[in-house]
Design a protein around this motif. Sequence first.
Motif, short mmCIF file in Angstrom:
data_model
loop_
_atom_site.label_atom_id
_atom_site.label_comp_id
_atom_site.label_asym_id
_atom_site.label_seq_id
_atom_site.Cartn_x
_atom_site.Cartn_y
_atom_site.Cartn_z
N THR A 90 -9.67 -1.31 -6.45
CA THR A 90 -8.36 -2.07 -6.20
C THR A 90 -8.52 -3.41 -5.74
N PHE A 91 -7.69 -4.33 -6.46
CA PHE A 91 -7.87 -5.68 -5.99
C PHE A 91 -6.82 -5.75 -4.82
N TRP A 92 -7.22 -5.96 -3.73
CA TRP A 92 -6.57 -6.07 -2.49
C TRP A 92 -6.36 -7.71 -2.28
N ARG A 145 -8.41 3.95 -3.42
CA ARG A 145 -7.84 2.78 -2.41
C ARG A 145 -9.06 1.98 -2.24
N ASP A 146 -10.41 2.38 -2.57
CA ASP A 146 -11.58 1.62 -2.15
C ASP A 146 -11.56 0.31 -2.81
N GLU A 147 -12.27 -1.04 -2.04
CA GLU A 147 -12.06 -2.20 -2.61
C GLU A 147 -12.85 -2.35 -4.01
N ARG A 148 -13.65 -1.24 -4.23
CA ARG A 148 -14.41 -1.25 -5.60
C ARG A 148 -13.44 -0.95 -6.72
N ARG A 167 -10.26 -2.66 -10.60
CA ARG A 167 -11.90 -3.19 -10.72
C ARG A 167 -12.58 -2.72 -11.55
N LEU A 207 -1.72 -5.40 -2.57
CA LEU A 207 -2.62 -5.27 -3.77
C LEU A 207 -1.83 -5.44 -5.03
N GLU A 239 0.90 -1.09 -0.10
CA GLU A 239 -0.09 0.19 -0.14
C GLU A 239 0.81 1.25 -0.07
N ASP A 299 -5.13 -10.57 0.71
CA ASP A 299 -5.51 -11.00 2.27
C ASP A 299 -4.58 -10.18 3.01
#
Length: 339
Positions: A157-159, A152-155, A196, A165, A136, A161
């Motif tokens: 960026t592919f994060w 940075r949002d999950e929608r 994404r 990323l 990050e 576990d």
Amino acid sequence: MTLADIKKTQEEALSQIASASTQAEVEQLRIKYIGAKNGLVQAMMKNLKDIPAAEKPEAGKALNALRAAVTEAIETAKSKTGESNSASRSPFDFSLPGNWTVPGTVHPISQVIEEVSRIFSSLGFTVADGPDIETEFNNFDALNTAKHHPSRDERDTFWLDDGRLLRTQTSTVQIREMLSHKPPVRIINPGRCYRRDTIDATHGANFHQIEGLYVDTKPVSLADLKSTLAYFAREMMGPSVKVRFRPHFFPFTEPSVEADFSCHLCHGKGCRVCKQSGWIEILGAGIVDTRVYKNVGYDEDCYGYAFGMGVERIAMIKHGITDLRLLYANDLRFLQQFV
Ligand code: DAH
């Protein structure tokens, strides 16, 4: 079958073989007389059992002699006809179709990467590399991206576990290079990026960018950036291409610009590719923000510029491709057009 029959067969066989003039004829005679399955000699061997016991040894010998004589005659005839044939013919049969290897072509995305790398290498830039899986810090924090920035949002960026990323931009390599090298740093970095995005004619979840960074301890100005990009534009698109700079915002450059190239297809008149505007947006750029220097532990007396461009976009513009998905469909009929 009598001894006389065997002798007669031998005479006939030898005279026929002697008068055979082609390899094919010899081969026919070989099959006729000594062929393993239906050859005459083989058939006669089978008939041995019907011969009176007293004559059997003699007949067996005669048959063996017949086979040996025919075999030898066939060998001689083969080499004779073979020789005379090859002497009169070229070893090549020019009427045969040739062995045709279809040459491969370089993918349009690779072509752009190679071309951009060539141009910037000629200006003293080296080609750097960086991983697709990033921290990050390298992808956002060090590039001065606000903690709550929507990218940075999950929608978006592919994060992974573990908190890492898939990099959303090749700007990560700016950070890697500055963390590992002291100025001057002059690199470009072509690589894959991931977002994404819903896949459509102009967006993909996986795409390529080329990043550029020049940092020095002596002054580097916006004029240096503009002249470098103008040179790049002419090398890439042709000598008559003009460059236009518009103010923009990127968190890691200040001031920031977007650069448009005049449309190389209609020369500014307006066409399908430039959407009638005469200009095509090509890249983002700017003077490296001092906060980035701080984040990588550089002395703040550094000067530099950075830029980043989308590879698919350049390939599409160069070739007038209107659907990005064609670049990934692996249809050779499409790809082989771009040699
Ligand atoms: N990383 C930016 C993007 O993905 C592109 C970019 C803009 C790169 C400005 C730069 C720059 O190095 O200075 O949209």
